[in-house]
Scaffold this motif. Structure first.
Motif, short mmCIF file in Angstrom:
data_model
loop_
_atom_site.label_atom_id
_atom_site.label_comp_id
_atom_site.label_asym_id
_atom_site.label_seq_id
_atom_site.Cartn_x
_atom_site.Cartn_y
_atom_site.Cartn_z
N PRO A 4 25.11 -12.98 8.03
CA PRO A 4 24.32 -12.88 9.27
C PRO A 4 25.06 -12.28 10.45
CG PRO A 4 24.97 -15.16 8.84
CD PRO A 4 25.32 -14.37 7.61
N TYR A 5 26.40 -12.26 10.41
CA TYR A 5 27.15 -11.73 11.54
C TYR A 5 27.64 -10.30 11.28
CZ TYR A 5 27.01 -16.68 12.52
OH TYR A 5 26.58 -17.97 12.72
N ASP A 6 27.21 -9.72 10.16
CA ASP A 6 27.58 -8.35 9.84
C ASP A 6 26.38 -7.44 10.08
OD1 ASP A 6 30.17 -9.16 9.01
OD2 ASP A 6 29.32 -9.84 7.12
N HIS A 7 26.50 -6.20 9.69
CA HIS A 7 25.44 -5.24 9.97
C HIS A 7 24.95 -4.58 8.68
CE1 HIS A 7 25.91 -5.59 14.30
NE2 HIS A 7 27.21 -5.52 14.12
N GLY A 8 24.56 -5.40 7.73
CA GLY A 8 23.99 -4.87 6.50
C GLY A 8 22.49 -4.67 6.64
N SER A 9 21.87 -4.22 5.58
CA SER A 9 20.42 -4.02 5.59
C SER A 9 19.72 -5.24 5.03
CB SER A 9 20.06 -2.78 4.77
OG SER A 9 20.43 -2.95 3.41
N GLY A 10 18.46 -5.37 5.37
CA GLY A 10 17.64 -6.47 4.87
C GLY A 10 16.48 -5.95 4.06
N LYS A 11 16.03 -6.75 3.11
CA LYS A 11 14.90 -6.34 2.27
C LYS A 11 13.98 -7.53 2.02
CE LYS A 11 17.16 -2.56 -0.26
NZ LYS A 11 17.47 -1.99 -1.60
#
Length: 486
Positions: free
Chosen positions: A251-258
């Motif tokens: 949650p504190y990183d900047h990945g993508s969500g699906k």
């Protein structure tokens, strides 16, 4: 003499470490009382350092590999003679038996027992506090209540006596970081558990026997799209339809969500929404008030992200449309009013927003400054009274504390979390809740699970249900060696 001094030095260091820990705990409590609070991202970064290898990675099969190595090591009973007492009970799940990479789910216990050699490890506590809980599932009819909780560091635990005692069969689950759970409304013996919270998980697990055994869904195993499963939902009209809100990073990183959708009970999944740089946080089917259910009728769904977006669907999650009215924010928690399903609430950044059209648009309900009780990206929970439509305005919001409103968020009462731990993550009502003779509600937070039988009273009282719920998160350990004679 040198050997004796060496052991005395070890004991001195251990005492110093314990003294430092005591001072540090007191300091942390003082900081929280002063309003400073904890830093979840720093804490999680520290724990990740404990888990990762020299390349900065957490190996996906480390648990299975470790137990395989343990199985290959010879066991010398004489080395454990001081622990070999017949009165010491064997701990549940203490013998994983044969380990197979082809079976990434629960590691079944071996049928072969070593006679006269009980488990040398005995739990000594703590027995008066739990650990972080983000999901609570309650059997719809069983009395005393059967409850399952998902622990972010301890797997799935179950009680059949309304929290008086707990047990687990997931000690050897391939991943113990359970972030979310969902139950099949047509068959309460079928449950799903999604893994991955601050640390990477590894897929979705399913049980068809009420939690006695668990199997990881193959399509989610070692799949980066399911390393963080933040929320699961089962359709109230067709229990083969599932939705999963996932992320490719914490949650504190900047990945993508699906958003993933399954039409066969989790065997296969297809992606129906991808959001760049916004991990998906929450997903819900609209509660169904139809009787009997109509399995071939599409149902509305809502979903949210850690970066502030809300999305809604009118076709069981096949397609999604961005909702309007919510400003950029970090994490959004959602809640339907079950007595009036056109009403949807969203909590984010210390503010409450309301939709009167099923989630397609939202408007703020409160004034400035924000009224909510310390809601933040880490601790954010919502509960709406599920009884008559007029009670759609009665809510409890959880952040660091709990607070209640009876007018839809226009005004808030004081703290109603006295007797609980801080940092609230989930609030659910008893299946028999009616707002009068049954006002029972359960809550999960960083200190485990708590219960109140008078959630609507001016003074809410909570009771801890954490007796022998062994999910406390430990950050270190010390070894005390005997002092050798000189």
């Amino acid at each position: 003499m040198k050997t004796g001094l060496k052991y005395l030095a070890i004991v001195a260091l251990a005492i110093a470490a314990l003294t430092w820990f005591s001072i540090n705990v007191s300091s942390t409590e003082e900081e929280e009382e002063a309003g400073i609070g904890e830093n979840p991202s720093a804490r999680d970064a520290f724990r990740r350092l404990q888990l990762q290898d020299e390349n900065g990675q957490i190996p996906p099969n480390a648990l299975i590999d470790a137990y395989k190595q343990k199985e290959d090591m010879p066991f010398l009973p004489e080395a454990w003679s001081e622990f070999m007492q017949s009165s010491v009970p064997a701990l549940q799940g203490s013998n994983p038996g044969d380990l197979k990479e082809s079976e990434p789910g629960v590691l079944q216990a071996s049928e072969e027992e070593v006679p006269g050699i009980p488990n040398p490890w005995v739990s000594i506590g703590p027995g008066n506090i739990g650990g972080r809980i983000r999901s609570i599932i309650i059997h719809p009819t069983a009395i005393p209540r059967t409850i399952w909780v998902g622990a972010v560091s301890g797997g799935v635990w179950k009680t059949t006596d309304d929290g008086a005692s707990w047990n687990t069969t997931t000690d050897f689950l391939a991943n113990l970081g359970v972030h979310c759970m969902a139950i099949d409304p047509a068959n309460p013996d079928i449950l799903y558990a999604g893994t991955g919270e601050a640390f990477r998980g590894n897929g979705i697990f399913k049980t068809t026997d009420g939690g006695n055994t668990w199997t990881r869904l193959n399509s989610t195993a070692n799949n980066p799209d399911f390393h963080w499963v933040n929320r699961l939902a089962v359709s109230p009209r067709n229990s083969q339809f599932l939705l999963a809100a996932t992320a490719t990073s914490g949650p504190y990183d900047h990945g993508s969500g699906k958003i993933f959708r399954s039409t066969d009970g989790g065997v296969n999944w297809s992606s129906t929404l991808t959001v760049t740089n916004a991990q998906m946080a929450d997903i819900r089917f609209k509660p169904s008030n139809a009787a009997p259910e109509v399995p071939d009728v599409a149902i509305t769904c809502i979903a949210s992200s850690y970066q502030g977006g809300i999305y809604y669907s009118t076709d069981d999650g096949v397609t999604w449309i961005a909702a309007s009215g919510l400003p950029p924010s970090f994490r959004v928690e959602l809640a339907y009013s079950r007595s009036n399903t056109a009403t949807v609430y969203a909590s984010t950044d210390g503010r409450l927003y309301r939709s009167n059209n099923g989630g397609s648009s939202f408007a703020s309900t409160g004034s400035s400054p924000p009224p909510l009780p310390g809601t933040n990206p880490y601790a954010n929970a919502l509960w709406v009274d599920p009884t008559v439509q007029a009670n759609s305005n009665t809510l409890i919001a959880g952040g660091i504390f709990l607070s209640r409103t009876t007018n839809g968020g226009a005004n808030w009462g004081g703290d109603v979390s006295s007797g609980t731990h801080l940092d609230h993550h989930v609030i659910v009502e008893d299946p028999g809740y009616n707002g009068t003779s049954n006002q029972t509600v359960y809550g999960g937070n960083d200190g485990g699970i708590y219960k109140t039988i008078n959630v609507l009273d001016p003074s809410v009282g909570w009771t801890s249900l954490n007796h022998n719920l062994g999910i406390t998160q430990f950050y270190g350990a010390a070894s005390m060696s005997p002092v050798a004679e000189s």
